[in-house]
Design an enzyme around this catalytic site. Sequence first.
Site, PDB file in Angstrom:
ATOM      1  N   GLY A 138     -54.240 -96.925  15.839  1.00 46.60           N
ATOM      2  CA  GLY A 138     -53.907 -98.080  14.989  1.00 46.60           C
ATOM      3  C   GLY A 138     -52.430 -98.064  14.632  1.00 46.60           C
ATOM      4  O   GLY A 138     -51.881 -97.023  14.305  1.00 46.60           O
ATOM      5  N   VAL A 193     -36.394 -91.262  16.860  1.00 42.73           N
ATOM      6  CA  VAL A 193     -36.616 -90.407  18.040  1.00 42.73           C
ATOM      7  C   VAL A 193     -35.591 -90.774  19.119  1.00 42.73           C
ATOM      8  O   VAL A 193     -34.896 -89.913  19.677  1.00 42.73           O
ATOM      9  CB  VAL A 193     -38.059 -90.585  18.598  1.00 42.73           C
ATOM     10  N   ASP A 248     -53.989 -94.349   7.262  1.00 41.64           N
ATOM     11  CA  ASP A 248     -55.136 -93.706   6.605  1.00 41.64           C
ATOM     12  C   ASP A 248     -54.788 -92.430   5.820  1.00 41.64           C
ATOM     13  O   ASP A 248     -55.567 -92.000   4.983  1.00 41.64           O
ATOM     14  CB  ASP A 248     -56.206 -93.348   7.650  1.00 41.64           C
ATOM     15  N   MET A 271     -58.975-100.664   3.815  1.00 40.09           N
ATOM     16  CA  MET A 271     -59.092 -99.816   5.015  1.00 40.09           C
ATOM     17  C   MET A 271     -58.887 -98.338   4.682  1.00 40.09           C
ATOM     18  O   MET A 271     -58.617 -97.978   3.545  1.00 40.09           O
ATOM     19  CB  MET A 271     -58.060-100.248   6.044  1.00 40.09           C
ATOM     20  N   GLY A 292     -55.340-100.886 -11.825  1.00 45.22           N
ATOM     21  CA  GLY A 292     -56.173-100.837 -13.025  1.00 45.22           C
ATOM     22  C   GLY A 292     -57.601-101.269 -12.739  1.00 45.22           C
ATOM     23  O   GLY A 292     -58.273-101.876 -13.587  1.00 45.22           O
ATOM     24  N   GLU A 339     -61.632-101.227 -12.242  1.00 44.00           N
ATOM     25  CA  GLU A 339     -62.636-100.649 -13.130  1.00 44.00           C
ATOM     26  C   GLU A 339     -63.445 -99.555 -12.444  1.00 44.00           C
ATOM     27  O   GLU A 339     -64.010 -98.686 -13.090  1.00 44.00           O
ATOM     28  CB  GLU A 339     -63.580-101.746 -13.647  1.00 44.00           C
ATOM     29  N   GLN A 398     -53.570-105.114   5.679  1.00 45.93           N
ATOM     30  CA  GLN A 398     -52.923-103.896   5.186  1.00 45.93           C
ATOM     31  C   GLN A 398     -52.140-103.154   6.258  1.00 45.93           C
ATOM     32  O   GLN A 398     -51.362-102.267   5.950  1.00 45.93           O
ATOM     33  CB  GLN A 398     -53.985-102.903   4.680  1.00 45.93           C
TER      34      GLN A 398
END
Length: 321
Positions: free
Chosen positions: A13, A25, A130, A172, A188, A190, A254
């Site tokens: 991904g 690089v 991730d 994700m 924030g 819950e 995302q």
Amino acid sequence: MIIKKIGVLTSGGDGPGMNAAVRAVTRTALAANLEVAGIIRGYQGLIDDNIIAMDHRSVSNIISRGGTILKTARSEKFRNPEGKKIAFETLKRHNIDALVVIGGDGTYKGAVDMTNLFPFPVVGIPGSIDNDITGTDETIGCETAINTALGAIDNIRDTAQSMERIFIVEVMGNRSGYIALRVALATGAEDVIIPERTFDYRALTKELEDGNKKGKISWIIVTAEGSAKAAEVAKTVTMTTGLETRYVVLGHVQRGGSPVAADRILATRLGAAAVELLLKGEYGKAVGVIHEEITITDLHAAVKRPDSRTEEYTKLMKKLM
Ligand code: F6P
């Protein structure tokens, strides 16, 4: 062994900051008088012989761009020994002496095989939203993904509050709750549902009912995709409590977008470090940053890392809700 030409690829991904790593690089290698080959579509590009020559200009103006100019793929063919042999032959044909791979755990597994089987010198750079590999505090892309999810959830909060609704938001992270936990604390929220903790549906529904009785009717509950699906959570909550819910799956939103400064800096440091490592004759390793210092880890040790902040973050979230 003298390295004259290196290959660079992005695999798995994509993540914001991969381009910054490709740039670092390429330019570090060129500055050391090496030739640089860009491999298109990750390991699949080695099987398809899809390789381009990279010069200084090839990576101009990409540091701010999301995605990867080298493109990426999850190669089925590369998973089997025959595919790996073809990949190795392509590298030899192009006189590529060493490889820098940018990706997550799947990419690292491929790199371990290349190092052990032939053996071919490979160094890994952690690129994945991730943050699920070891040897680095964060992987390239995860800070941007957290910030992107944060913006989206802030927007959802406005409508949740105005219409007094319960929102379940799925983020994700594959099998990791890293993004979910951080974004839940930062928005924030819950509650948060993550694979690292057993989730208690009964406790959640009771909390919602109790809150509802006291007049609290707007909620944000963040769920990690590797734990519970937002649609299922919303359905269960409505069935159990009779309260109206809405759910949102943030998905690939995302993964895109311009990388935040933290990802660009991380990618730039790691890109340079990877080439320097190869020049020192070290391979079969991954570069990372731990406590701000460049760290070198064996590639085969790149397994899922337990998140040491889970308890602290969840307790804090509950205390402040
Ligand atoms: O590994 C990055 C990631 O975005 C995970 O968070 C997600 O589970 C997966 O990739 C999605 O993969 P694909 O884009 O192949 O559906």
